[in-house]
Design a protein around this motif. Structure first.
Motif: not given
Ligand code: GLU
Length: 371
Positions: A16-18, A52-57, A136-141, A149-153, A211-215
């Protein structure tokens, strides 16, 4: 001492991003310790994949976006900036341990649409075979709100089932599942083991995310449903310590969600039970025997083709007398399949002008009658 991770061969670790990001920067010491754990697992011969999350953060800090929820376009922009930093952090930290990171960005469609699903799976598979660690991450762009997905869980769970992983580890800021959200309920009891995700278990998950992680816990339970139904064990543990995977291996605090079946059986059930077939391949007696002894279906054994199927579609496999042998996901579109039917796999490139797959239906993509 026996490790609780000993029995798992393919492990997807979702972070998770946090855990990864603090004040807009990667938490390098923590990441380094985690990479030590990953390197130790690969040294034991396991395949590891990182979600891995964290791109947006990471990106929101660089772009100086305000605190609080972002608009869709803002998170897309933040991800565009942050994903570069995220990939670099992984590449450096794994590289320092002799591991090669390979970045994969997927959208929901890549895992839902059969063709794209097979493509993504084969790329990840190739990376693993070459000894690299898929990150791997979601292609959020490019993901929009309706199709993400919106959440990486849940993304982690999809990746785990797609790759037939036997374990999904969710590392976040919670240490597992309690009978009620522990922050509001001092009497909440910690659950070490969940045999099945029943409505009661679902009700135990509060809705909070940070605040950082969606899930929050809810998306983790959703992930658990996806994973366990496909035969993948899931474990939720806190990543708030250094070497969180080592901790799990040594029996540290965590909630284990037990799988419903083994992945191969569940996958075969999925192929044989839930898909409409788009056509059929009639095969010769030799190929029937080969399939029954566990081999893939090669073009050489295919006698006739029917239907306008596309690569990735489910087709019926028929024996020489038209009897149903099983079903499988075909690796070629019908016109190509037609052209290579009855031919040796070594000729595929000469016939089609590109090096396609050796098998018409790979063993893992097939379910035989009675299996
Ligand atoms: N894909 C999002 C990111 O990299 C994270 C989604 C999530 O927090 O689960 O920032």
């Amino acid at each position: 001492m026996t490790s609780r991770l000993d029995r798992y061969r393919t492990i997807v670790v979702k972070i998770g991003s946090a855990l990864l990001v603090e004040s807009g920067k990667p938490r390098t010491e923590w990441l380094a310790a985690l990479a030590d754990d990953l390197a130790a697992l690969t040294a034991e011969g396991k395949q590891v994949l990182v979600v891995s999350s964290g791109a947006i953060a990471l990106g929101r800090q660089v772009l100086k976006l305000p605190k609080g929820p972002l608009r869709l376009e803002e998170s897309q922009a933040a991800a565009a900036v942050g994903q570069i930093a995220l990939a670099r952090a992984w590449s450096e930290v794994l590289g320092a341990r002799g591991l090669t990171a390979g970045q994969i960005l997927v959208t929901l469609g890549d895992t839902e649409e059969r063709r794209r699903y097979l493509n993504a799976r084969s790329t990840i598979d190739t990376l693993l075979k070459l000894g690299a660690v898929p990150v791997i991450n979601e292609n959020d762009t490019v993901a929009t709100s309706e199709i993400r997905f919106g959440d990486n869980d849940r993304l982690g769970a999809r990746v785990a089932t797609m790759m037939g992983a036997d374990l999904l580890v969710l590392l976040s800021d919670v240490d597992g599942l309690y009978t009620a959200p522990p922050a509001q309920n001092p009497d909440a009891r910690f659950l070490e083991r969940v045999e099945r995700i029943t409505p009661e278990i679902e009700a135990m998950a509060g809705s909070a995310g940070s605040e950082l992680s969606r899930g929050g816990m809810q998306t983790k339970i959703e992930a658990g449903k996806i994973a366990t139904a496909a035969g993948t064990t899931m474990v939720i543990a806190s990543g708030h310590h250094l070497n969180p995977l080592k901790r799990i291996a040594e029996g540290g605090k965590a909630t284990w969600f037990l799988p419903e079946a083994n992945p191969v059986t569940a996958r075969k059930k999925w192929i044989s039970g839930t898909l409409e077939t788009r056509g059929s391949l009639m095969i010769d007696a030799g190929a029937v025997n080969a399939l029954r002894s566990g081999k893939s279906l090669l073009p050489a054994g295919v006698r006739a083709i029917e239907g306008r199927f596309q690569r990735g579609d489910a087709v019926t496999i028929l024996g020489p007398k038209g009897e149903v042998i099983g079903r499988g996901l075909v690796a070629y579109d019908a016109p190509e399949a037609e052209r290579i039917a009855g031919r040796n796999s070594a000729e595929i490139e000469a016939i089609l002008g590109y090096a396609g797959r050796a098998a018409m239906i790979h063993r893992d993509d097939m379910a035989l009658r009675g299996e």
